[in-house]
Design a protein around this motif. Structure first.
Motif, mmCIF file in Angstrom:
data_model
loop_
_atom_site.group_PDB
_atom_site.id
_atom_site.type_symbol
_atom_site.label_atom_id
_atom_site.label_comp_id
_atom_site.label_asym_id
_atom_site.label_seq_id
_atom_site.Cartn_x
_atom_site.Cartn_y
_atom_site.Cartn_z
ATOM 1 N N ARG B 58 -7.488 -1.728 19.342
ATOM 2 C CA ARG B 58 -8.835 -2.204 19.019
ATOM 3 C C ARG B 58 -9.622 -2.626 20.253
ATOM 4 O O ARG B 58 -10.847 -2.643 20.241
ATOM 5 N N ALA B 65 -13.437 1.142 15.490
ATOM 6 C CA ALA B 65 -12.580 0.571 14.445
ATOM 7 C C ALA B 65 -11.229 1.271 14.456
ATOM 8 O O ALA B 65 -11.111 2.422 14.870
ATOM 9 N N LEU B 67 -8.324 1.728 11.466
ATOM 10 C CA LEU B 67 -8.113 1.463 10.042
ATOM 11 C C LEU B 67 -6.767 2.029 9.604
ATOM 12 O O LEU B 67 -6.331 3.076 10.097
ATOM 13 N N THR B 68 -6.154 1.344 8.658
ATOM 14 C CA THR B 68 -4.849 1.787 8.144
ATOM 15 C C THR B 68 -4.862 1.783 6.617
ATOM 16 O O THR B 68 -5.863 1.419 5.991
ATOM 17 N N ASP B 70 -3.585 -0.291 4.729
ATOM 18 C CA ASP B 70 -3.866 -1.628 4.196
ATOM 19 C C ASP B 70 -5.361 -1.821 3.961
ATOM 20 O O ASP B 70 -5.777 -2.452 2.991
ATOM 21 N N ASP B 71 -6.166 -1.279 4.881
ATOM 22 C CA ASP B 71 -7.620 -1.388 4.722
ATOM 23 C C ASP B 71 -8.095 -0.606 3.498
ATOM 24 O O ASP B 71 -8.993 -1.028 2.772
ATOM 25 N N ALA B 74 -7.178 -2.641 0.515
ATOM 26 C CA ALA B 74 -8.059 -3.804 0.374
ATOM 27 C C ALA B 74 -9.407 -3.410 -0.229
ATOM 28 O O ALA B 74 -10.022 -4.177 -0.973
ATOM 29 N N ASP B 75 -9.847 -2.208 0.090
ATOM 30 C CA ASP B 75 -11.126 -1.730 -0.463
ATOM 31 C C ASP B 75 -10.939 -1.023 -1.811
ATOM 32 O O ASP B 75 -11.881 -0.441 -2.348
ATOM 33 N N LYS B 274 -18.062 1.487 6.487
ATOM 34 C CA LYS B 274 -17.399 0.348 7.137
ATOM 35 C C LYS B 274 -17.881 0.140 8.567
ATOM 36 O O LYS B 274 -18.070 -0.986 9.017
#
Lengths: 164, 787, 267
Positions: B58, B65, B67-68, B70-71, B74-75, B274
């Motif tokens: 990062r 960004a 992102l993985t 998990d992101d 989460a969305d 995002k």
């Protein structure tokens, strides 16, 4: 950054580039000449072929800085005065393209074949000379026909050949 | 036939831009403020992700960004889907494991998406990806199709034995009975090699978000942008359907691989919002090899039962189909409903029973690739028919002819009802064109030079024009397979056709315009074909399965009928005649029995100025839409004959002659149709001689570049002799059957039948590389000049 | 591709100085091996020294009983050279079989030799023709130059300047192309010199280009293909991969050797 000065389709271009910029990136991204395509990472498909000082080369395997002081012709630069180059016309006439993605490289390669091997090309010569161009659509049948016809048409249009 | 109407070899309208470098492919689009996505992919075929440390990445220069999965979670972004439900023999639904766009907890093939880096430049994104640390617990992998269900490796929790489904079709009891009374049974074991599509344009996507309207735009290399929008909105949930515009501009070849909705375009749309920037991704060729959906990959045992006269009594088939690590968009339908229903071939086979086991492995997902199921079926049927004829000592052509379906309609034991065809006519013409009668002479001449010559037939049939929506719905399809069209006539009489089909090499801008020109009597220059943009075309199912002619053009024809009907109403008012007396012919509306006529353009203008009729009686304007749902599949069929010469010293196989005689029903543009045949044959020859995806036992793709995956080049192929026979298709208004996949379906068994003929034994697998043929030729008795 | 410093010297001396003064250098010749490797991030030189502007590295001439080719001479130039065609047609034929026309327009003989790819064509010619490789520092016999797969006698920063090929009595190159890459799956160069026959094999060996003494001896006695009967290529030295296992490669060495001898005998 390194400065490169070259001629592209008859226009002088000077630009500062990151040395790792490939010629094909320079043409597509800096000059927005998007007719030259990228189809592989290993210098095999030929979608990126342009002419460097009159010789066909794979622009994905030449650094822009290596083209310093040279003259580049791309697919956008071969039609003269609104008239298709005879090889472009032959590809259309003989259905030598389908999706069109390999086509610019094929046409630039074909013109180079004619300049090296002459205007009377037999099928085996054309097939052998297409070693460095991949097409997934046409099965090459109509590309071979188009190149043979385009080569003959180029003999009838010597002025256009000289224009490059 | 007019110069630009149906049947004319019109030169393509789209070619002007392609031959001048003005085509616009996805990677040619650059949006203001654009950022670049690079995917960190799994280097392991099978591993648990213990942790991902994106911290250092990062802080790398230019990084926007990282992102993985998990992101995504989460969305609440959903996983990729498989849109065709297959039920096993026992009635249980197929076992579909989760398929997140970025891995969540586990990676399942080399190339699986672990994280995405978005940066100011692609080079910076790549630099940052190298700074991501992933802690993997590497697991053993399973790659082998035949062993997948027995392997001590579990790809998905939902399927302990890596089995997606155990499916079957046909009548088992009747088939067993047929085998019980057979005089002869021929058995064969076949591998249908895994292929990598390799459209020359790699996949690409640009996602863009407009906060002002809260809407998204996706430029993507798609064969079916509306289906992409539907899946991205309704199932994956990245954006509401009405707020997502999907544009598939010029697309550089698809061959099936661009039907599917992949992780990368999903991420580009999602990430654009995002990071508040357009996000661009273009695959390099290595990524294409690793992550485009592959094709084929079947292991099959098949048996054919014949009676004492050589009539086929029955066929039984067991196939294991490798579906890869995840179920791709249409993966489940390919080795089932696009496969087994074609096992009757061109033959009258009273009893057929087929079992298919779909399996997971730690390899790239497998889905439709040119022909999609039908090449696999044709390979089984045509190899088995050939072997049977040889075992019975019968001439290959005569054996086929004896077993051809000759009466139509013909109901096979495996769903399909063949509507029309004349298989013997194609065979006769092909034998003539191939100079079959002098083959033995050529074989002897080759023998004199120490070469082995062989000839191989393939009498293929395929089911195209997919498909009647109710029928496919009953078989598990998640969508209908109709097509839409809208014909907009402008006041000047020019016409725009909006079609749900998508052209990525097929020449729709020309052939569709030919239909309009033919029907409306206007110049094709007056016609524009609009496709590939969900903001322009309301809905469409896209282009695959050789459906754009039979289904897409039928929708256009239906809309054109409505335009003409409306035009008659307008003309009746202008010509002050009764609507029933108006005829439309050669582009003119006229009053029957008089010389009073109006040109098409005049009627168009009158429809828009609306001076000659009351808006209460007739709506102004001239624009009509239609949805066309097919009433049956179409059944293109034909005969391909391949003649090879083998150099036993090196194992090199040279294709000396190729003859194709196809029945595609009515042909709109023979130049384009022949081009489709050529391209299909090349891909089929590629499968038979050159191409094959190879994974090692750890799941690494060995053939991950053009240096190891052998693409057909010009020098590998001959010129093709292509002939046609025509039996118009009775189930659609244009009589079209479809031509896009025929070559790829017909070619592989023609090549292998020729090679096995040359070798004098059946022991060769695809791809029949020089090494494989050389080894096989060790078992061949060398010819002598006297033979 | 990782970032690097780019240098464009115009003389061998300037290039050598740059190489001495810089850390982590690579010379860029035609670039058709190096650039793809860098694109895939498998090579990451900090300094790239482009030899493309050094005129003294280019050119083909006959010098006594040898053909001398500048290191930066392109494959297409060798293939089309009247001088090479007349003196060692097999060498021109070999150059014409490298890669594809576009590769031949960029790739150079020096780059090919310096890289010593086990399936490159030129190393076979160098070995069979008993070439001498000249650098900015010394002259190295081909037998000493090629030291195994991607390994040569070149020292750090040493620049190949030219390659000298003694003109043989007759020679030929027979190549079996790798189906996918079109490199040599097996390539055999055979050359008959006044002092005997040399035969070199590329593509097949697990340790790069190599000679086969038994074949050379047999052909030195009698330069006909039949002399090779009963002599097989050493199996334990063969490369093996999905395209060709050791047995197939060894077999192809025999086939290509015979074809090369036949072609050479035809002249």
């Amino acid at each position: 950054m390194t400065t490169v000065s070259l001629t592209v389709n008859g226009q002088s271009v000077t630009s500062d580039v990151d040395p790792r910029t490939l010629l094909v990136q320079f043409l597509r991204e800096n000059l927005r000449l998007t007719g030259t395509h990228v189809g592989c990472d290993t210098s095999q498909c030929g979608a990126c072929i342009v002419h460097l000082n009159g010789q066909a080369v794979k622009a994905c395997t030449v650094l822009a800085v290596q083209a310093h002081a040279s003259a580049i012709t791309t697919i956008e630069g071969i039609a003269q005065g609104g008239e298709l180059h005879p090889m472009q016309a032959a590809f259309r006439e003989h259905h030598g393209l389908q999706c069109g993605y390999c086509t610019p490289g094929m046409i630039m390669s074909a013109i180079d074949i004619v300049s090296r091997k002459g205007n009377a090309l037999d099928e085996q010569t054309i097939r052998a000379e297409l070693e460095g161009n991949l097409c997934r659509c046409t099965g090459y049948h109509n590309i071979v026909k188009a190149i043979a016809a385009g080569a003959q048409a180029m003999a009838q249009a010597p002025l256009q050949q000289a224009a490059e | 036939m007019t110069a630009t109407g149906i049947g004319a070899p019109v030169r393509r309208k789209e070619d002007q831009r392609f031959v001048t470098g003005q085509g616009r492919y996805v990677d040619d689009f650059n949006r203001p403020g654009q950022s670049y996505a690079y995917f960190l992919r799994s280097p392991h075929a099978h591993a648990v992700i213990r942790s991902i440390d994106t911290g250092p990445a990062r802080t790398m220069p230019g990084v926007v960004a990282v992102l993985t999965g998990d992101d995504l979670a989460a969305d609440k972004i959903g996983g990729l889907i498989c849109g065709w439900m297959i039920h096993s023999k026992d009635g249980s639904p197929m076992k579909a494991g989760p398929h997140p766009a970025l891995a969540q907890g586990k990676v399942r093939y080399v190339g699986d998406h672990v994280a995405v880096v978005i940066a100011e430049s692609l080079a910076q994104a790549k630099d940052a990806a190298e700074a991501i640390t992933v802690d993997y617990e590497v697991l053993p992998a399973v790659v082998d199709t035949a062993q997948a269900s027995k392997a001590p490796v579990q790809v998905h929790d939902i399927s302990p034995d890596n089995t997606v489904f155990n499916w079957h079709l046909g009548n088992k009891d009747e088939t067993e009975a047929a085998f019980a009374r057979a005089k002869h049974v021929t058995k064969i074991d076949l591998v249908n090699n895994r292929l990598i599509p390799n459209a020359i344009e790699p996949r690409a996507a640009v996602g863009e978000y407009d906060p002002g309207t809260d809407s998204y735009t996706l430029y993507t290399t798609s064969q079916n942008p509306h289906v992409a929008r539907l899946v991205l909105s309704a199932f994956i949930g990245v954006a509401p359907e009405h707020k997502l515009r999907v544009i598939a501009p010029d697309v550089g070849g698809g061959f099936g691989s661009k039907i599917f909705i992949y992780a990368e375009e999903t991420i580009c749309v999602w990430a654009a919002k995002k990071v508040k920037r357009p996000v661009k991704w273009t695959a390099d060729r290595t990524e294409a090899f690793l992550s485009d959906a592959h094709g084929r990959d079947h292991v099959t045992h098949a048996e054919m039962a014949t009676d004492e006269s050589g009539k086929i009594l029955g066929l039984r088939v067991h196939t294991t189909a490798n579906l890869g690590a995840y179920l791709s968009t249409f993966a489940s339908s390919i080795p089932t409903y696009l496969y087994a229903p074609l096992l009757s071939g061109q033959y009258d086979i009273p009893a057929i029973y087929c079992e298919v086991d779909g399996v997971y492995t730690n390899t790239a997902p497998v889905d439709a690739y040119r022909g999609a199921g039908r090449p696999e079926a044709t390979f089984v049927v045509e190899r088995l028919v050939e072997k049977t004829a040889r075992e019975l000592g019968q001439d290959s052509a005569a054996f086929r002819r004896k077993n051809f379906v000759t009466h139509f309609p013909h109901q096979t034991p495996v769903i399909m009802a063949y509507d029309t065809g004349d298989y013997a006519a194609s065979l006769d013409k092909a034998l003539e064109l191939a100079d079959y009668k002098n083959f033995q002479q050529r074989k002897q001449e080759s023998a004199r030079r120490g070469k082995l010559r062989g000839i191989g037939f393939s009498s293929y049939i395929e089911a195209c024009g997919i498909a009647p929506s109710q029928a496919v719905g009953s078989l598990g399809a998640g969508v209908g397979l109709w097509e839409s069209a809208e014909v907009r006539v402008n006041p000047t009489g020019s016409v725009e056709v909006l079609t749900g089909s998508h052209s990525h090499g097929q020449g729709h801008e020309t052939t569709f315009a030919q239909l309009v020109s033919d029907r409306l009597g206007i110049s094709i220059d007056q016609v524009s074909i609009v496709h590939g943009d969900t903001d322009k075309v309301q809905f469409g199912m896209g282009t695959y399965g050789s459906r754009s002619g039979a289904v897409g053009m039928s929708a256009i024809a239906k809309a054109l009928d409505k335009v003409i009907a409306k035009g008659k109403k307008v003309a009746a008012h202008v010509l002050e005649a009764s609507e029933g007396d108006i005829e439309f012919k050669d582009g003119k509306f006229g009053v029957a029995g008089t010389d009073r006529t109006l040109g098409f353009g005049e009627v168009a203008l009158q429809a828009y100025i609306a001076h000659k009729f009351s808006g209460q009686d007739l709506e102004p304007g001239l624009k009509e839409g239609a949805f066309y749902d097919p009433t049956n599949f179409t059944f293109p069929a034909g005969v391909h004959i391949c003649e090879v010469e083998i150099d036993p010293g090196t194992g090199v196989t040279k294709i000396e002659r190729w003859t194709a005689v196809d029945d595609f029903g009515v042909i709109i543009n023979p130049m384009i149709v022949e081009g489709q045949v050529h391209g299909g044959i090349a891909q089929g020859v590629g499968q038979a001689l050159l191409e094959g995806a190879v994974y090692d036992q750890s799941g690494q793709l060995i053939t991950a570049s053009f240096n190891d995956y052998c693409m057909p080049r010009a020098i590998d192929l001959p010129s093709f002799q292509v002939g046609m026979t025509v039996t118009p298709c009775p189930s659609n208004p244009l009589g079209i059957k479809g031509c896009g996949e025929a070559g790829a379906i017909a070619a592989p068994p023609a090549v292998i039948n020729a090679i096995t003929d040359a070798l004098g034994h059946e022991d060769i697998a695809m791809p029949a590389t020089p090494q494989a043929v050389w080894r096989a030729a060790q078992k061949t008795r060398m010819p002598t000049a006297a033979e | 591709m990782y970032a690097f410093e780019y240098h464009r010297p115009t003389s061998i001396r300037e290039a050598a100085n740059l190489a001495n003064q810089s850390e982590d250098i690579k010379f860029l010749a035609g670039g058709h091996t190096l650039l793809p490797t860098m694109k895939l991030r498998l090579a990451s030189p900090a300094n790239l020294i482009d030899l493309g502007q050094i005129a003294e590295l280019r050119g083909i001439e006959r010098s006594g009983d040898a053909i001398v080719i500048g290191a930066m001479t392109k494959h297409a130039e060798v293939a089309n050279s009247a001088v090479v065609r007349e003196a060692i047609p097999a060498l021109a034929n070999l150059a014409e079989l490298i890669g594809d026309p576009h590769v031949r327009n960029r790739g150079t003989i020096g780059g090919s030799i310096a890289n010593n790819d086990p399936s490159a064509d030129y190393p076979a010619a160098c070995l069979a023709l008993n070439a001498t490789i000249a650098t900015d520092k010394r002259r190295i016999a081909a037998d000493d130059f090629f030291q195994g797969i991607f390994t040569t006698a070149l020292g750090e920063g040493e620049i190949i300047t030219q390659i000298s090929f003694p003109i043989p009595l007759r020679a030929a190159y027979a190549k079996f192309r790798h189906p996918a890459s079109r490199y040599a799956l097996v390539g055999v160069f055979v050359a008959q010199h006044t002092g005997g026959v040399r035969l070199a094999v590329t593509g097949a060996g697990s340790n790069g280009v190599f000679r086969i003494a038994a074949m050379e001896e047999a052909l030195s006695r009698n330069f006909v293909a039949e002399s090779l009967d009963g002599i097989s290529a050493p199996m334990d030295e063969m490369n093996s991969d999905i395209h060709a296992d050791a047995a197939y490669r060894a077999h192809l060495v025999g086939v290509m050797a015979r074809r090369a001898v036949q072609a050479a005998a035809r002249g």
